[in-house]
Write a protein that holds these residues in place. Structure first.
Motif, mmCIF file in Angstrom:
data_model
loop_
_atom_site.group_PDB
_atom_site.id
_atom_site.type_symbol
_atom_site.label_atom_id
_atom_site.label_comp_id
_atom_site.label_asym_id
_atom_site.label_seq_id
_atom_site.Cartn_x
_atom_site.Cartn_y
_atom_site.Cartn_z
ATOM 1 N N TYR A 8 -20.135 7.901 -24.431
ATOM 2 C CA TYR A 8 -21.287 7.092 -24.026
ATOM 3 C C TYR A 8 -21.208 5.837 -24.915
ATOM 4 C CZ TYR A 8 -22.601 10.364 -20.376
ATOM 5 O OH TYR A 8 -22.767 11.617 -19.935
ATOM 6 N N LYS A 79 -23.929 3.968 -14.423
ATOM 7 C CA LYS A 79 -22.639 3.378 -14.126
ATOM 8 C C LYS A 79 -22.997 1.452 -14.127
ATOM 9 C CE LYS A 79 -21.347 7.089 -11.431
ATOM 10 N NZ LYS A 79 -21.208 7.319 -9.791
ATOM 11 N N ARG A 86 -16.959 4.338 -18.287
ATOM 12 C CA ARG A 86 -16.522 5.156 -17.599
ATOM 13 C C ARG A 86 -17.656 6.045 -18.484
ATOM 14 N NH1 ARG A 86 -15.930 8.176 -13.456
ATOM 15 N NH2 ARG A 86 -14.294 10.320 -13.268
#
Length: 94
Positions: A8, A79, A86
């Motif tokens: 992430y 998001k 992503r």
């Protein structure tokens, strides 16, 4: 058994919020069938970059989890509000 690496990258200034939200993700992971353990790692060279490693009984258990309502409930916040892109997942089979 498999290990899943979930990569992430946060938006600037969202690191602490990401780390706090990870607590909710851990709760969902611990309730998931086939989940053994998970750890959050932070990149020392890029403090907006994170890796979550998760141990699972098998790949299908992981896939069932990421397609579950429980997973969507704890990750929908990221998001547009926290993540810069992503998430990228990689499965390592033992």
């Amino acid at each position: 058994m498999i290990t899943v690496g979930m990569n992430y990258h946060t938006l600037p200034g969202k690191q602490q919020e990401f780390e706090e939200k990870f607590a909710a993700v851990i709760g969902a992971l611990e309730a998931a069938d086939g989940h053994t353990s998970s750890t959050l790692w932070k990149d020392t060279a890029d403090d907006a970059s994170y890796l979550i490693t998760s141990e699972w009984s098998d790949e299908q258990a992981f896939r069932d989890f990421i397609s579950s309502d429980a997973f969507r409930a704890v990750t929908s916040w990221g998001k547009e509000q926290i993540l810069s892109g992503r998430p990228q997942h990689k499965v390592y089979k033992h």
